[in-house]
Enzyme design. Structure first.
Site, short mmCIF file in Angstrom:
data_model
loop_
_atom_site.label_atom_id
_atom_site.label_comp_id
_atom_site.label_asym_id
_atom_site.label_seq_id
_atom_site.Cartn_x
_atom_site.Cartn_y
_atom_site.Cartn_z
N SER A 7 -0.05 -7.10 -9.70
CA SER A 7 1.12 -7.97 -9.70
C SER A 7 2.39 -7.18 -9.89
CB SER A 7 1.01 -9.02 -10.80
OG SER A 7 2.19 -9.79 -10.82
N GLY A 8 3.45 -7.71 -9.32
CA GLY A 8 4.75 -7.08 -9.51
C GLY A 8 5.48 -6.89 -8.20
N LYS A 43 -4.03 -7.08 4.47
CA LYS A 43 -3.88 -8.54 4.45
C LYS A 43 -5.19 -9.16 3.94
CE LYS A 43 -2.25 -12.07 7.68
NZ LYS A 43 -1.03 -12.43 6.97
N ALA A 44 -5.08 -10.04 2.94
CA ALA A 44 -6.29 -10.62 2.35
C ALA A 44 -7.04 -11.46 3.37
CB ALA A 44 -5.90 -11.45 1.13
N ARG A 99 6.10 -28.34 -5.25
CA ARG A 99 6.46 -27.59 -4.03
C ARG A 99 6.08 -28.41 -2.80
NH1 ARG A 99 5.40 -21.07 -4.60
NH2 ARG A 99 6.05 -20.85 -6.76
N ARG A 108 -4.52 1.41 9.71
CA ARG A 108 -5.14 1.13 11.02
C ARG A 108 -4.32 1.77 12.14
NH1 ARG A 108 -5.64 -5.06 12.91
NH2 ARG A 108 -3.41 -4.93 12.45
N SER A 109 -3.01 1.57 12.09
CA SER A 109 -2.16 2.20 13.10
C SER A 109 -1.48 3.40 12.47
CB SER A 109 -1.14 1.19 13.63
OG SER A 109 -0.58 0.47 12.55
N LYS A 160 2.00 -19.42 -0.76
CA LYS A 160 1.03 -18.66 0.02
C LYS A 160 -0.41 -19.06 -0.30
CE LYS A 160 3.35 -14.42 1.43
NZ LYS A 160 3.47 -12.98 1.16
N GLU A 210 2.58 -18.44 -12.95
CA GLU A 210 3.89 -18.10 -12.35
C GLU A 210 4.49 -19.35 -11.67
OE1 GLU A 210 3.69 -14.46 -9.93
OE2 GLU A 210 4.75 -15.57 -8.38
N HIS A 240 -2.86 -15.88 -13.16
CA HIS A 240 -1.52 -15.33 -13.36
C HIS A 240 -0.54 -15.96 -12.37
CE1 HIS A 240 1.61 -12.62 -11.89
NE2 HIS A 240 1.70 -12.12 -13.09
N ASN A 241 -0.93 -16.01 -11.11
CA ASN A 241 -0.04 -16.60 -10.10
C ASN A 241 0.16 -18.09 -10.34
OD1 ASN A 241 -0.27 -14.04 -9.04
ND2 ASN A 241 -0.33 -14.74 -6.93
N GLY A 296 0.82 -1.21 0.00
CA GLY A 296 0.00 0.00 0.00
C GLY A 296 0.85 1.26 0.00
#
Ligand code: NBP
Length: 486
Positions: free
Chosen positions: A138-139, A85-86, A297, A43-44, A270, A199, A195-196, A24
């Site tokens: 992305s990036g 955070k998602a 993986r 938030r903080s 992730k 990747e 896309h991921n 962000g």
């Protein structure tokens, strides 16, 4: 504590960013550097204050401590980018924002949300007269700052005012922004998910190519790095090949060893690869390259299983004696390119299937175009994908496009040599091998699926269709074996 006071200015910012962790913060700086007045909130308060203290000279930031002040500082229709955070945090932030928003305002979730969550949130906000845009970004952190690839969903109407701002901060290739409207509700996050997934496949294929060169040639990491650097000047030119060349030539300062040789060989994830594979199963689309990459993986991280197998399972191989080094390197290159085309072809099939299922009307050529810059899978050959879909927007199989059929066809013999050699010499190549198996499966005149249908009819009366006439049939297997119309 940095000495920055929240502003309290009203209606002056063109865009707002809430959630000022690494992504962000960089996105907000990107907006500011591009001349937008950016409302910032976290938030903080510390993150907001430090952003303005450290980067306030890059543009115009309007910091707020409260959500109410943050929303008030935006001009209407308000455009709020949520970069937290998602998952639960995204819902929490949306719940806090909504009471202060008014009809026509736009909330953009630029985090890595799972697309069904985006569909749910879009429905909920639409019912309140708000636009909710689930947008893939992305990036990584560098892309967020210097120009990411942006994949926004939501309503077309929201894109009219939001699109120009996003296109301005997106990466550009040949002057074309790596951002376009993707489609309704969850389409943007869906495309980011695929896309991921691609990747994952791309990285696994590169890792297998590295392993083949290492085990086949006995080459050092640095030598292999040079091969990748050479490959990066041709058809394979891409960000991932480029960083692979760099990583392989990097030396660990502590030991003086090649860096890659001191990294533990257990790959983590992730979750976006897993989501892509789960969705591939839901849609019934064979995304074998992505699936093998995800499972590879998991295998690498399966420590008890690997310990149980090591030194116990016989290899029954002979040493790989390669007489023509250059020919072998070229075979690996061709096999890598062909496998990569398969992985992308499968990913684009998945996008097509979802687009049809959810009524998203996604332009696949445009997706390849916005992946050419800013994102992790940016690559020269994405131009070829865009061209293929320009030639035939409804192309059923990217692999069968005239350019790719020719390019992959040129490398098939090499691909077979590499996969066969890997099997004979015990080098695990799940993504290379499964991609070749897919290639042979999809081009087959006739598949053994006929036998599976016959078996299904035998034990479960599941019926079958015939090659010589229409209809569904069942054979009375435990009776007199006559055939009935089903
Ligand atoms: P994180 O995913 O680490 O999230 C941290 C941010 O979420 C902080 O601003 C934190 O506020 C805020 N937050 C949390 Br946690 N819970 C909250 C709550 N209940 N209410 C309000 N705010 C809350 O940040 P990131 O790595 O910058 O990633 C942001 C998003 O971008 C994620 O969805 C991520 O998956 C996605 N993404 C990341 C990358 C990458 O390379 N990192 C790439 C592409 C996409 P606090 O400061 O007050 O704790």
């Amino acid at each position: 504590m940095v000495d920055i006071a929240p502003g309290g200015q009203v209606g002056i910012a063109q865009i707002g960013v809430t959630g000022l962790a690494v992504m962000g913060r960089n996105l907000a700086r990107n907006f500011a550097r591009n001349g937008f007045t950016v409302a910032v909130h976290n938030r903080s308060w510390e993150k907001t204050a430090s952003l303005v203290a450290e980067h306030g000279d890059e543009g115009t930031f309007v910091p707020s401590e409260s959500v109410a002040d943050f929303v008030a500082s935006l001009e209407r229709p308000r455009k709020v980018v949520v970069m937290v955070k998602a998952g639960a945090a995204t819902d929490a932030v949306i719940d806090e924002l909504v009471p202060f928003l008014e009809e026509g305002d736009i909330v953009v979730d630029a985090g890595n949300a799972h697309f069904p969550d985006t569909v749910r949130r879009e429905n909920a906000l639409r019912a309140k007269g708000l636009h909710f845009v689930g947008s893939g970004v992305s990036g990584g952190e560098e892309g967020a700052l210097l120009g990411p690839s942006i994949m926004p969903g939501g309503t077309r109407e929201s894109y009219e005012s939001l699109g120009p701002i996003l296109e301005k901060i997106a990466a550009k290739v040949d002057g074309v922004p790596c951002c376009t409207y993707v489609g309704p509700d969850g389409a943007g996050h869906f495309v980011k998910m695929v896309h991921n997934g691609i990747e994952y496949a791309d990285m696994q294929l590169i890792a297998e190519a590295y392993d083949l060169l290492k085990q086949g040639l006995g080459a050092s990491a640095s030598e292999i790095g040079q091969i990748f650097a050479e490959w990066n000047t041709g058809d394979l030119e891409s960000f991932l090949i480029e960083i692979t060349a760099d990583v392989l030539q990097h030396v660990d300062a502590a030991t003086g060893s090649a860096f890659v040789d001191i990294v533990l060989d257990q790959a983590e994830q992730k979750g976006t690869g897993r989501w892509t594979v789960q969705n591939g199963l839901d849609l019934g689309v064979p995304i074998t390259g992505i699936a093998e990459a995800t499972f590879a993986r998991a295998l690498s991280g399966g420590v008890p299983q690997r310990e149980a197998a090591r030194g116990v399972l016989p290899a029954a191989t002979t040493p790989w004696e390669i007489t023509d080094r250059d020919a072998f390197v070229e075979d690996v290159r061709l096999a890598l390119y062909a496998s990569k085309v398969v992985a992308y072809s499968q990913g684009f099939d998945q996008i097509a299937a979802a687009s049809q299922q959810f009524g998203w009307d996604i332009d696949r050529g445009a997706m390849a175009r916005i992946w050419r810059g800013g994102c992790i899978i940016r690559a020269r050959f994405l131009n070829r994908i865009t061209e293929a879909y320009e030639r035939a927007p409804q192309l059923p199989l990217l692999l069968a496009d005239e350019y790719f059929a020719g390019a992959v066809g040129n490398g098939v013999a090499a691909w077979r040599r590499i996969v066969a050699g890997a099997a004979l010499h015990g080098v695990p190549t799940p993504a290379f091998s499964s991609s070749l198996a897919y290639y042979d499966g999809v081009r087959a005149e006739r598949l053994p699926a006929a036998l599976i249908q016959a078996q299904r009819d035998f034990f479960g009366a599941h019926t079958y269709r015939r090659t010589d006439r229409d209809g569904s049939f069942h054979t009375l297997w435990s009776g007199d074996r006559t055939e009935q119309d089903a």
